[in-house]
Write a protein that holds these residues in place. Structure first.
Motif, PDB file in Angstrom:
ATOM      1  N   ASP A   1      24.193  35.868  44.401  1.00 14.57           N
ATOM      2  CA  ASP A   1      24.380  37.244  44.868  1.00 14.57           C
ATOM      3  C   ASP A   1      24.868  38.171  43.755  1.00 14.57           C
ATOM      4  N   ASN A   2      24.860  37.656  42.522  1.00 15.08           N
ATOM      5  CA  ASN A   2      25.350  38.421  41.364  1.00 15.08           C
ATOM      6  C   ASN A   2      26.842  38.755  41.463  1.00 15.08           C
ATOM      7  N   SER A   3      27.569  37.931  42.179  1.00 12.55           N
ATOM      8  CA  SER A   3      29.028  38.065  42.214  1.00 12.55           C
ATOM      9  C   SER A   3      29.625  37.117  41.176  1.00 12.55           C
ATOM     10  N   GLY A   4      30.589  37.597  40.395  1.00 14.50           N
ATOM     11  CA  GLY A   4      31.186  36.783  39.349  1.00 14.50           C
ATOM     12  C   GLY A   4      31.921  35.575  39.899  1.00 14.50           C
TER      13      GLY A   4
ATOM     14  N   GLY B   1      31.468  34.159  31.286  1.00 18.55           N
ATOM     15  CA  GLY B   1      31.354  33.506  32.583  1.00 18.55           C
ATOM     16  C   GLY B   1      29.972  33.726  33.174  1.00 18.55           C
ATOM     17  N   VAL B   2      29.849  33.484  34.484  1.00 13.61           N
ATOM     18  CA  VAL B   2      28.553  33.599  35.155  1.00 13.61           C
ATOM     19  C   VAL B   2      28.741  34.169  36.557  1.00 13.61           C
ATOM     20  N   THR B   3      27.575  34.518  37.181  1.00 22.69           N
ATOM     21  CA  THR B   3      27.568  34.992  38.564  1.00 22.69           C
ATOM     22  C   THR B   3      26.833  33.991  39.447  1.00 22.69           C
ATOM     23  N   ASN B   4      26.995  34.150  40.749  1.00 24.01           N
ATOM     24  CA  ASN B   4      26.255  33.310  41.689  1.00 24.01           C
ATOM     25  C   ASN B   4      24.928  33.985  42.049  1.00 24.01           C
TER      26      ASN B   4
ATOM     27  N   GLU C   1      33.184  37.805  34.232  1.00 27.66           N
ATOM     28  CA  GLU C   1      32.357  38.157  35.390  1.00 27.66           C
ATOM     29  C   GLU C   1      33.189  38.150  36.676  1.00 27.66           C
ATOM     30  N   LEU C   2      34.071  37.170  36.800  1.00 33.14           N
ATOM     31  CA  LEU C   2      34.918  37.087  37.992  1.00 33.14           C
ATOM     32  C   LEU C   2      36.079  38.077  37.913  1.00 33.14           C
ATOM     33  N   ALA C   3      36.756  38.125  36.767  1.00 27.73           N
ATOM     34  CA  ALA C   3      37.937  38.984  36.641  1.00 27.73           C
ATOM     35  C   ALA C   3      37.597  40.462  36.795  1.00 27.73           C
ATOM     36  N   LEU C   4      36.422  40.855  36.320  1.00 28.18           N
ATOM     37  CA  LEU C   4      36.044  42.275  36.330  1.00 28.18           C
ATOM     38  C   LEU C   4      34.866  42.543  37.262  1.00 28.18           C
ATOM     39  N   ASP C   5      34.702  41.683  38.248  1.00 27.72           N
ATOM     40  CA  ASP C   5      33.556  41.764  39.159  1.00 27.72           C
ATOM     41  C   ASP C   5      33.442  43.128  39.828  1.00 27.72           C
TER      42      ASP C   5
END
Length: 407
Positions: free
Chosen positions: A21-24, A16-19, A29-33
């Motif tokens: 702000d480096n938030s998944g 996946g990817v981040t935005n 990236e999102l599931a384990l942010d």
């Protein structure tokens, strides 16, 4: 600092990817942010007459806590090869999309997971809505004939049918209500084993119709259908199975050949681990931390699993999966071709093709699922997904980097 994704497109739908702000925002990236991100620290500063910042040591400060590293179970060489052959297969069949899942059926570790379309995680300008799409975990479909071994497992386990029992196959045409069911390989009579080998919808409609609805749906639930497998990737869907009190006789018969329920590819792959793993179903895992806590459940007896494995070997040796056969490698597997439901009816032009297989059949080390969404070159799995599966298997056996997966 911005993320840089070393493996690029090959792992884009998984990591996946981040935005900004480096938030998944997708995938792992999102599931384990919260694990990856860490915790910000803070400190107080004073500003002098010139506007320069000076640390104030009389006021409290908190050091930042770095995020933790996460190691995946993915074998990057197998991931890249699976990605290459999936993309090649999709282009040749002119499919809308698809996926490959390769896993260890003994412990549930995901060795490869590829979803197409891919995207470049290092170029946010190229992103569109497809960055949320991971066919392996958030695409629902009716499995068609790949469900038949599961139905057979339930019938054999409950002693509702036996492998050598002879069924009327009605010469390839069978009327249920006002719906005619047909078989690609017409026959007058077939045993249960032959019905798997030649993928008889007619026989499996009869087998499914024999199983009491409460038992049928309860057993499908035990195989993991209708609930998430719990893999650590954002956006996983649970799929659905009917409720026993709402199930009509016709719907029950259709379940026998994989219509009337919705599943994800990862659910289907997990269900097949019970056959590959002597009746023990394992939970798919994609991080090494989680793989230490292997979750498993005995779904069917070892004897039932071994009998089904023998049948699936025959599917490949001389049945509907014969195009999968590779000299010197014993493979067990099942093809599936299912019509998509569109505009209130089952389409005559839109199909899902799938193949689930494991090898070596005598001591399975790898289970591979290949699925294509709306292939245009052919409606038959033997011509679309099977070549992709076969190329991946040959690469595993011929590459020194991958052959270790079989040890």
């Amino acid at each position: 600092p911005r993320r840089f994704y070393l493996f690029g497109k090959a792992l884009s739908n998984v990591i996946g990817v981040t935005n900004l702000d480096n938030s998944g925002i997708t995938g792992l990236e999102l599931a384990l942010d919260s694990i990856l991100k860490g915790v910000d620290g803070f400190a107080f500063f004073l500003r002098d007459a010139r506007g320069q910042l000076i640390p104030n040591f009389d006021l409290p400060s908190v050091n930042p806590i770095n995020g933790k590293d996460i190691q995946l179970t993915i074998d990057i060489n197998l991931q890249r090869i699976s990605s290459y052959f999936l993309q090649d297969g999709i282009e040749k069949t002119r499919s809308k999309g698809g996926c490959v899942i390769a896993m260890n059926p003994r412990n549930g570790e995901i060795l490869a997971m590829v979803s197409y379309p891919l995207f470049n995680p290092n170029n946010s300008q190229s992103w569109d809505e497809t960055i949320d799409k991971n066919y392996a975990v958030n695409f629902l479909f009716e499995p068609g004939s790949t469900l038949k071994p599961i139905i057979a497992a339930i019938a054999l386990q409950r002693k509702i049918a036996s492998p050598d029992e002879i069924f009327n196959a009605f010469n390839g045409k069978f009327l249920i209500g006002d719906v005619q069911i047909t078989d690609e390989h017409p026959a007058s009579k077939l045993t249960l084993e032959e019905a798997i080998i030649y993928s008889s919808n007619i026989v499996f409609s009869q087998i499914s119709g024999r199983i009491p609805p409460e038992i049928l749906l309860s057993e499908l639930s035990k195989f993991g259908f209708g609930k998430k497998v719990g893999i650590e990737i954002a956006g996983e869907l649970s799929g659905s199975i009917p409720q026993a009190n709402n199930l009509t006789s016709i719907q029950q018969k259709f379940l026998g050949f994989g219509y009337g329920l919705s599943v994800t590819p990862i659910q289907l792959a997990a269900a097949y681990t019970a056959i590959a793993n002597e009746g023990v179903m394992v939970k798919p895992r994609i991080t090494l931390a989680q793989s230490k806590f292997m979750l498993k459940d005995t779904i069917i007896q070892r004897e039932t699993a071994e009998k089904l494995k023998e049948m699936l070997v025959k599917v490949v040796d001389f049945g509907t999966g014969v195009e999968t056969k590779i000299e010197g490698i014993k493979i067990a597997g099942k093809t599936g071709t299912a019509q998509k439901f569109a505009d209130g009816a089952y389409s005559k032009t839109q199909y899902i093709n799938s193949f689930v297989g494991f090898l070596p059949a005598e001591n399975p080390k790898i289970l591979i699922l290949v699925m294509l969404d709306e292939p245009q070159s052919s409606i038959y799995a033997s011509s679309t997904v099977v070549p992709i599966f076969k190329k991946i298997v040959l690469a595993i056996y011929n590459s020194p980097l991958l052959h270790q997966l079989l040890e």
